[in-house]
Motif scaffolding. Structure first.
Motif, PDB file in Angstrom:
ATOM      1  N   LYS A  83       0.849  -1.183   0.000  1.00 29.70           N
ATOM      2  CA  LYS A  83       0.000   0.000   0.000  1.00 29.70           C
ATOM      3  C   LYS A  83       0.888   1.237   0.000  1.00 29.70           C
ATOM      4  CE  LYS A  83      -3.945  -2.187   2.095  1.00 29.70           C
ATOM      5  NZ  LYS A  83      -4.727  -2.416   3.259  1.00 29.70           N
ATOM      6  N   GLU A  89      -6.088   3.553   4.160  1.00 28.18           N
ATOM      7  CA  GLU A  89      -6.088   2.347   4.995  1.00 28.18           C
ATOM      8  C   GLU A  89      -4.729   2.161   5.664  1.00 28.18           C
ATOM      9  OE1 GLU A  89      -7.343  -1.246   3.003  1.00 28.18           O
ATOM     10  OE2 GLU A  89      -8.916  -0.154   1.945  1.00 28.18           O
ATOM     11  N   TYR A  90      -3.676   2.382   4.895  1.00 28.74           N
ATOM     12  CA  TYR A  90      -2.318   2.250   5.427  1.00 28.74           C
ATOM     13  C   TYR A  90      -2.075   3.288   6.521  1.00 28.74           C
ATOM     14  CZ  TYR A  90       2.778   2.127   5.607  1.00 28.74           C
ATOM     15  OH  TYR A  90       4.081   2.037   6.040  1.00 28.74           O
TER      16      TYR A  90
END
Length: 183
Positions: A83, A89-90
């Motif tokens: 990612k 999200e990361y």
């Protein structure tokens, strides 16, 4: 028809070379390596407890914690998260790791946490942490184990691996085993 027979010959030659001769050559060379190419095992009481170059999860407060793993420390599936650093999200995962780390280390500021303590390595199996990553955990471990901080500091200093090409690092499994011997 004129091109089919040379392609079949080439396929057979590459199969023999890359599926037979090359693997046998690598296997033969590995027999001269420590532990005959099976990795550097760490043995305690006649039982293999880990490998020197494969990280393991330590999340108990009385042990040094290693780097997070994107593959849950599964050596069969070595990989990073893939990612981008800007991926939401990361970023949320990194923030969660920072928050967890700060809960266990309330004496630290966010800016004092080394990046290796909240980011996974490319393989997800890094067995080492930076000297700074070990150093900031000493206070927590000393409090939990009721050991003088200077003794743990000395232990960490004894386990520093210096490298010509990179920063000082500490093998987490070996450090935790030495920590157990300290008590």
């Amino acid at each position: 028809m004129k091109n089919i027979f040379p392609m079949i010959k080439l396929t057979i030659v590459t199969l023999v070379l890359f599926a037979g001769i090359y693997p046998l050559a690598v296997f033969g060379i590995a027999q001269f390596a420590p532990n005959h190419g099976k990795g550097e095992t760490i043995v305690l009481n006649d039982k293999t407890i880990g490998y020197r170059r494969i990280g393991q999860e330590f999340n108990q407060s009385n042990y040094f914690w290693g780097r997070p793993s994107a593959v849950n420390y599964n050596a069969a599936g070595s990989a990073g998260s893939n990612k981008a650093p800007s991926n939401p999200e990361y970023l949320a995962l990194i923030q969660k790791r920072i928050d967890t780390f700060l809960i266990a280390h309330p004496y630290l500021k966010k800016s004092e946490i080394p990046s290796d303590m909240v980011t996974a390595s490319g393989s997800g199996l890094d067995p080492d942490i930076s000297f700074q990553g070990a150093k900031i955990q000493i206070k927590r471990i000393a409090a939990v184990r009721k050991i003088d901080e200077s003794k743990i500091q000395k232990l960490v200093s004894e386990h520093i691996e210096k490298s010509v090409f990179g920063p000082e690092k500490v093998n987490v499994l070996e450090l935790n085993l030495a920590l157990n011997k300290l008590q």
